[in-house]
Design an enzyme around this catalytic site. Structure first.
Site, PDB file in Angstrom:
ATOM      1  N   GLU A  86       0.536  -1.207  -0.202  1.00 42.26           N
ATOM      2  CA  GLU A  86      -0.021   0.102  -0.360  1.00 42.26           C
ATOM      3  C   GLU A  86       0.819   1.234  -0.260  1.00 42.26           C
ATOM      4  OE1 GLU A  86      -2.317   0.280   3.255  1.00 42.26           O
ATOM      5  OE2 GLU A  86      -3.803   1.885   3.021  1.00 42.26           O
TER       6      GLU A  86
ATOM      7  N   ASP B 231     -11.768   1.363   4.539  1.00 40.83           N
ATOM      8  CA  ASP B 231     -12.489   2.171   5.664  1.00 40.83           C
ATOM      9  C   ASP B 231     -13.924   3.033   5.252  1.00 40.83           C
ATOM     10  OD1 ASP B 231     -10.640   1.427   7.570  1.00 40.83           O
ATOM     11  OD2 ASP B 231      -9.073   1.922   5.999  1.00 40.83           O
TER      12      ASP B 231
HETATM   13  N1  HPA Z   1      -3.710   0.128   5.700  1.00 39.57           N
HETATM   14  C1  HPA Z   1      -3.587  -0.401   6.687  1.00 39.57           C
HETATM   15  N2  HPA Z   1      -4.409  -1.148   8.043  1.00 39.57           N
HETATM   16  C2  HPA Z   1      -5.661  -0.530   8.333  1.00 39.57           C
HETATM   17  C3  HPA Z   1      -5.915   0.228   6.991  1.00 39.57           C
HETATM   18  C4  HPA Z   1      -5.075   0.450   5.761  1.00 39.57           C
HETATM   19  O1  HPA Z   1      -6.034   1.006   4.843  1.00 39.57           O
HETATM   20  N3  HPA Z   1      -6.942   0.422   7.366  1.00 39.57           N
HETATM   21  C5  HPA Z   1      -7.888  -0.272   8.368  1.00 39.57           C
HETATM   22  N4  HPA Z   1      -6.484  -0.383   9.015  1.00 39.57           N
HETATM   23 ZN    ZN Z   2      -7.339  -2.048   4.407  1.00 40.83          ZN
END
Ligand code: HPA
Ligand code: ZN
Length: 351
Positions: free
Chosen positions: A208, A287
């Protein structure tokens, strides 16, 4: 059936399609209104004066700036009924978007470190999911370890959760989330090894914000069945080929990626390139209360920005069922339901 309408006929078609959601943090579905209602019910003091002030703070610059607010929001969750109410609110929104199957993450350590027992957390979430199932939304639960905490903390959480995996058949896997940079998958190799030995499904957030090397670690050390996000795989052609050949799916979350500045804007998103290379990309909301939309809004944002065509949208929807942790018989039924909707006569749109 959803009442949401959209001027773009393909987006409209996607809105009405039966779909899955494979990357949703249940704590990330807490809307500001519910945060304030629960704060009042539980006498929890929030750092924000009003719903508007809280919402105004949702201007994120990176993953950590979001996580700080996300953990503060979760501090209002104390009792079984709170977890039920949060989960049922998500299920209502998912049903409105024609989600028929959801695989939902929860973060037990966020609650146990505040003195809430893991039994309370799972009991409330599972009771809501059982009620939603009666209304046409099937689901699985995936326990996520917080990677900014220690390996010892994850191992203790695993030990505490073991009886729950027996008690709740819906709990079928473990995942890894929270602050990615500086917390590589290798830190959790041993706890994932234990989960694998139990026959659980394995997923991890990787690529990510973190580099492609973290995706390799998730695949090679954790031996994950799916990669959450994984968008930075595009930087490594050999990795893209490996993902495409192995059909290890990526659970991509377009609105999350733009809100957390992984991409400057939606037209910069690499989802279409990944699809073109044959990677099993799926669309998810991550989220939704924090990133400006539930799963249908993720479809509309990406379809419009990248000008996806009918076949590409079908492929995304279908990948969502192919990558889900259901039985082969259940998967075939889900795909048949999609095909029936997409082509009207039930023949596969891609074949
Ligand atoms: N990335 C990492 N941790 C998380 C995320 C995310 O997008 N959403 C909630 N915890
Ligand atoms: Zn996530």
């Amino acid at each position: 059936m959803t009442i949401t309408t959209h001027a773009n006929p393909l987006v409209q078609k996607a809105f009405g399609a039966p779909k899955s959601e494979l990357h949703i943090h249940i704590e990330g579905s807490l809307e500001p209104e519910l945060i304030f209602a629960l704060a009042q019910r539980n006498n929890v003091k929030l750092a924000y004066e009003s719903i508007e002030a809280l919402r105004a703070a949702y201007a994120f610059t990176d993953l950590q700036s979001f996580l700080d607010i996300y953990y503060a929001g979760a501090s209002v969750l104390l009792h079984e009924q709170d977890f039920y109410d949060m989960t049922m609110a998500y299920c209502e929104r998912a049903l409105a978007d024609n989600v028929v199957h959801a695989e939902i993450f929860f973060d037990p350590q966020t609650h146990t470190e505040r003195g809430v027992s893991i039994d309370t957390v799972v009991a409330g979430i599972d009771r809501a999911l059982a009620d939603a199932e009666k209304r046409g939304l099937t689901s699985k639960l995936i326990l996520c370890f917080l990677r900014h905490l220690s390996e010892a903390d994850a191992l203790a959480t695993w030990d505490a959760a073991l009886p729950l995996f027996e008690r709740y058949p819906r709990m079928i896997g473990v995942g890894l989330d929270s602050s990615e940079r500086g917390h590589p998958p290798s830190k959790f190799e041993r706890v994932f090894e234990q989960a694998r030995a139990k026959g659980l499904k394995l997923v991890a957030h990787a690529g990510e914000e973190g580099p492609p090397a973290y995706i390799y670690e998730a695949l090679d050390l954790l031996k994950v069945d799916r990669v959450d996000h994984g968008v930075r795989s595009i930087e490594d052609p050999a990795l893209v080929t490996r993902l495409a050949d192995s059909r290890v799916a990526l659970t991509v979350c377009p609105l999350s990626n733009t809100k957390l500045c992984v991409f400057d804007d939606m037209t910069q998103h690499t989802l279409k390139q990944l699809l073109d290379h044959g990677v099993a990309v799926t669309i998810n909301s991550d989220d939704p209360a924090y990133f400006g939309g539930y799963v249908n809004e993720n479809y509309s944002a990406i379809v419009e920005a990248l000008k996806l065509d009918d076949k590409e949208v079908y492929t995304l929807l279908r990948n969502g069922f192919e990558a889900s942790f259901v039985t082969p018989v259940e998967r075939a039924a889900l795909v048949a339901k999609l095909d029936q909707y997409w082509t009207q006569d039930g023949s596969s749109a891609v074949a």
